[in-house]
Each structure stands twice: as structure tokens, then as C-alpha cells.
Design a protein around this motif. Sequence first.
Motif, PDB file in Angstrom:
ATOM      1  N   GLN A 162       0.821  -1.206   0.000  1.00 18.50           N
ATOM      2  CA  GLN A 162       0.000   0.000   0.000  1.00 18.50           C
ATOM      3  C   GLN A 162       0.861   1.264   0.000  1.00 18.50           C
ATOM      4  OE1 GLN A 162      -3.292   0.570  -0.250  1.00 18.50           O
ATOM      5  NE2 GLN A 162      -3.646  -1.589  -0.636  1.00 18.50           N
ATOM      6  N   TYR A 163       1.929   1.251   0.778  1.00 16.70           N
ATOM      7  CA  TYR A 163       2.801   2.426   0.849  1.00 16.70           C
ATOM      8  C   TYR A 163       3.454   2.684  -0.508  1.00 16.70           C
ATOM      9  CZ  TYR A 163       5.946   5.831   2.994  1.00 16.70           C
ATOM     10  OH  TYR A 163       6.594   7.001   3.323  1.00 16.70           O
ATOM     11  N   LEU A 164       3.918   1.615  -1.147  1.00 17.23           N
ATOM     12  CA  LEU A 164       4.542   1.760  -2.464  1.00 17.23           C
ATOM     13  C   LEU A 164       3.519   2.158  -3.525  1.00 17.23           C
ATOM     14  CD1 LEU A 164       6.916  -1.317  -2.257  1.00 17.23           C
ATOM     15  CD2 LEU A 164       7.665   1.057  -2.574  1.00 17.23           C
ATOM     16  N   ALA A 165       2.269   1.747  -3.328  1.00 17.67           N
ATOM     17  CA  ALA A 165       1.207   2.152  -4.258  1.00 17.67           C
ATOM     18  C   ALA A 165       1.038   3.663  -4.261  1.00 17.67           C
ATOM     19  CB  ALA A 165      -0.107   1.462  -3.899  1.00 17.67           C
ATOM     20  N   HIS A 166       1.213   4.282  -3.096  1.00 16.17           N
ATOM     21  CA  HIS A 166       1.117   5.736  -3.023  1.00 16.17           C
ATOM     22  C   HIS A 166       2.283   6.415  -3.746  1.00 16.17           C
ATOM     23  CE1 HIS A 166      -1.996   4.996  -0.010  1.00 16.17           C
ATOM     24  NE2 HIS A 166      -2.352   6.255  -0.198  1.00 16.17           N
ATOM     25  N   LYS A 167       3.302   5.643  -4.049  1.00 15.15           N
ATOM     26  CA  LYS A 167       4.405   6.143  -4.885  1.00 15.15           C
ATOM     27  C   LYS A 167       4.201   5.734  -6.343  1.00 15.15           C
ATOM     28  CE  LYS A 167       7.895   6.019  -1.192  1.00 15.15           C
ATOM     29  NZ  LYS A 167       8.368   7.410  -1.275  1.00 15.15           N
ATOM     30  N   ARG A 168       2.978   5.217  -6.622  1.00 15.42           N
ATOM     31  CA  ARG A 168       2.543   4.855  -7.969  1.00 15.42           C
ATOM     32  C   ARG A 168       3.186   3.584  -8.524  1.00 15.42           C
ATOM     33  NH1 ARG A 168       2.506   9.637  -6.747  1.00 15.42           N
ATOM     34  NH2 ARG A 168       4.710   9.978  -7.164  1.00 15.42           N
ATOM     35  N   PHE A 169       3.683   2.720  -7.641  1.00 16.77           N
ATOM     36  CA  PHE A 169       4.149   1.396  -8.052  1.00 16.77           C
ATOM     37  C   PHE A 169       2.984   0.411  -7.944  1.00 16.77           C
ATOM     38  CE2 PHE A 169       8.258   3.166  -6.561  1.00 16.77           C
ATOM     39  CZ  PHE A 169       9.043   2.901  -7.678  1.00 16.77           C
ATOM     40  N   ASP A 249      16.264  -6.641   4.575  1.00 18.05           N
ATOM     41  CA  ASP A 249      16.024  -7.071   5.957  1.00 18.05           C
ATOM     42  C   ASP A 249      15.082  -6.083   6.632  1.00 18.05           C
ATOM     43  OD1 ASP A 249      16.108  -7.876   8.634  1.00 18.05           O
ATOM     44  OD2 ASP A 249      18.205  -8.504   8.483  1.00 18.05           O
ATOM     45  N   VAL A 250      13.902  -6.547   7.016  1.00 13.10           N
ATOM     46  CA  VAL A 250      12.895  -5.671   7.619  1.00 13.10           C
ATOM     47  C   VAL A 250      12.865  -5.781   9.145  1.00 13.10           C
ATOM     48  CG1 VAL A 250      11.469  -5.829   5.544  1.00 13.10           C
ATOM     49  CG2 VAL A 250      11.033  -7.402   7.444  1.00 13.10           C
ATOM     50  N   SER A 251      13.825  -6.499   9.722  1.00 13.86           N
ATOM     51  CA  SER A 251      13.787  -6.815  11.155  1.00 13.86           C
ATOM     52  C   SER A 251      13.591  -5.582  12.042  1.00 13.86           C
ATOM     53  CB  SER A 251      15.072  -7.536  11.575  1.00 13.86           C
ATOM     54  OG  SER A 251      15.235  -8.726  10.850  1.00 13.86           O
ATOM     55  N   ASN A 252      14.352  -4.536  11.757  1.00 14.69           N
ATOM     56  CA  ASN A 252      14.301  -3.355  12.625  1.00 14.69           C
ATOM     57  C   ASN A 252      13.999  -2.085  11.833  1.00 14.69           C
ATOM     58  OD1 ASN A 252      15.139  -4.671  15.201  1.00 14.69           O
ATOM     59  ND2 ASN A 252      16.998  -5.098  14.021  1.00 14.69           N
ATOM     60  N   LYS A 253      13.189  -2.244  10.801  1.00 15.78           N
ATOM     61  CA  LYS A 253      12.866  -1.095   9.958  1.00 15.78           C
ATOM     62  C   LYS A 253      11.370  -0.796   9.988  1.00 15.78           C
ATOM     63  CE  LYS A 253      16.604  -1.612   6.543  1.00 15.78           C
ATOM     64  NZ  LYS A 253      17.228  -2.827   7.095  1.00 15.78           N
ATOM     65  N   ALA A 254      11.050   0.494   9.977  1.00 14.13           N
ATOM     66  CA  ALA A 254       9.665   0.905   9.822  1.00 14.13           C
ATOM     67  C   ALA A 254       9.238   0.665   8.379  1.00 14.13           C
ATOM     68  CB  ALA A 254       9.517   2.383  10.174  1.00 14.13           C
ATOM     69  N   VAL A 255       7.945   0.568   8.158  1.00 17.63           N
ATOM     70  CA  VAL A 255       7.429   0.336   6.808  1.00 17.63           C
ATOM     71  C   VAL A 255       7.908   1.420   5.853  1.00 17.63           C
ATOM     72  CG1 VAL A 255       5.317   0.341   5.415  1.00 17.63           C
ATOM     73  CG2 VAL A 255       5.398  -0.969   7.529  1.00 17.63           C
ATOM     74  N   ALA A 259      10.027   0.760   2.490  1.00 21.77           N
ATOM     75  CA  ALA A 259       9.435   1.154   1.216  1.00 21.77           C
ATOM     76  C   ALA A 259      10.364   2.074   0.433  1.00 21.77           C
ATOM     77  CB  ALA A 259       8.090   1.849   1.455  1.00 21.77           C
ATOM     78  N   ASN A 260      11.017   2.984   1.117  1.00 23.43           N
ATOM     79  CA  ASN A 260      11.941   3.893   0.438  1.00 23.43           C
ATOM     80  C   ASN A 260      13.155   3.152  -0.116  1.00 23.43           C
ATOM     81  OD1 ASN A 260      10.454   6.257   0.801  1.00 23.43           O
ATOM     82  ND2 ASN A 260      11.312   6.626   2.828  1.00 23.43           N
ATOM     83  N   ILE A 261      13.628   2.153   0.627  1.00 22.61           N
ATOM     84  CA  ILE A 261      14.743   1.330   0.142  1.00 22.61           C
ATOM     85  C   ILE A 261      14.331   0.597  -1.133  1.00 22.61           C
ATOM     86  CG2 ILE A 261      16.146  -0.717   0.640  1.00 22.61           C
ATOM     87  CD1 ILE A 261      16.129   0.170   3.593  1.00 22.61           C
ATOM     88  N   ILE A 262      13.120   0.010  -1.110  1.00 26.70           N
ATOM     89  CA  ILE A 262      12.639  -0.740  -2.271  1.00 26.70           C
ATOM     90  C   ILE A 262      12.443   0.188  -3.466  1.00 26.70           C
ATOM     91  CG2 ILE A 262      10.688  -2.063  -3.181  1.00 26.70           C
ATOM     92  CD1 ILE A 262      10.348  -3.202  -0.312  1.00 26.70           C
TER      93      ILE A 262
END
Length: 271
Positions: A162-169, A249-255, A259-262
Motif C-alpha cells: 500500500q505504501y509503495l502504491a502511493h508512490k505509484r508502483f 532485511d525488515v527486522s528493525n525497519k519501519a514500513v 518502502a523507500n529502500i525498495i
Amino acid sequence: MSYRIIYVVSDSIGETAELVVKAAISQFNGTASTTKIKRIPYVEDKGTIQEVIALAKADKAIVCFTLVVPELRANLIKEADQHGVVYYDIIGPLIDKMESSYGIAAKYEPGRVRKLDDDYFKKVEAIEFAVKYDDGRDPRGILKADIVLVGVSRTSKTPLSQYLAHKRFKVANVPIVPEVEPPEELFMIPASKCIGLKISPDKLNHIRRERLKSLGLNDKAIYANIDRIKEELDYFEKIANRIGCQTVDVSNKAVEETANIIANLMNQPNT
């Protein structure tokens, strides 16, 4: 029946100007049926402006316009004044006021409203796509997606989509479960479109236990069993290696951070 004529002139499609003109016409009883609006879109040269002014003079018409390029605005006003044609600049004075008030220069690019609208609809389309192809419910979405997320349960696949969708992906996500063979479509797409979501066993154990508690269930269930979690993560690694995809690695990352990394990975050349 004689008609009043209003020429609507724009360096874009002219919808904004026509809506304003129609709103004004509605304030006069009976004029809607006796007024013709002639829209002249995509005006980019002085020759077209001269032709419109000549027609407006012959028709005793008003010219309403949304020309954002200063040279074209000035030319239309000059031509209209010279020929005694009544005109109304719909957007120019407001742009001037904004420039003066904000202390910044306008871009003077025709069609920017439509560009913004297109951007909005692309975002809506991406959000609808993420919902439709969430949690592997339709493998056909894998072939249509800009990004495919794979990971075990509770690695934030849905919120990331959903977060990436807001970036139009356009994002599809696929759960990885040892007992279920991944859809064949996952191995048909370029590995660069796929992102595996890694997580540490301890972190996933904590997340799943909290999830069970929130549902009023026993946190000792197999879903949160550390051995079961390790088995799932081992299987995930095998699938990710088989696909040949990058992992995050999403272990200690916020969504938002993930999403920004991806998004950055997707925007890199040759990815």
C-alpha cells in the motif's frame, strides 16, 4: 434564434476555462440555451490568436482564456484591445498575485493541472492493484506488477504494498509457506522486479506472539513457535535464491524506511 458566442481559448485542453464560463452563464436566467461556447484548445502561436480575435470580432463575442505563457497572454490582450473585442483572463491575474505574494516564479507550463490529475489517477490505480493482488490471491497479478514482494507471514507485505502504491508502483505480494509451492509466475518475471523480505527469527517470533495475543489466542501456538519460524525462513531463503531476487532485511525497519529502500532499488539503472 440568435446566439451569444463565447470563445474559450487555452494552451491546454481548455476544460478549466469552459467550466468557469459555464458557471458564470448559469447566473443569468435563460442564457444557457442561447449562448454557444466555442472552445479553442492547444493554442501555441500568435497566428491562431489573431484568427480567434478576428472570429470573435465578427461574432461580437467575448473571449475567455487560460493562457499561462506570458507572451501568448500579452499577445491576445493586445490583439483584443486593437480590435475592440471583449476578453477575460481567467488564470493570469491569479498567477501574478501568487507570484507576488509567495515570492516565487511560476513555471508557465501549459497542461500542469492535467498532469496532476494523471498522477492522481495513477496512484488510485496502483492502490486498487495492491488490494486486488494482495497476499497471492491472484497469481496473474505477478506478471502485471511493477514490484513483487515475497516473504513469510508478518513481514509487512501488505502495508508495504500500500505504501509503495502511493508512490505509484503496482505491487503484488506473495506469501511464502513451506507446505505451498510458490506460483509458477514468480519464476517467469525478471528477478529485478522481485524483492524478498528477510527478518530475524527472534523478531518474527515476537511479532507473531503479539499478533496472537491481540486476537485473544494462545501465543504458544505453532504459528509463533521458534522452530517453525526457522523452518519457514529457511524455505524463504531457498525460494529467494531460486528466484535470484534482491532481499531487504525488515527486522528493525519501519514500513516507510523499507518502502523507500525498495523504491530506490527499483529506480536504479539496470534493476
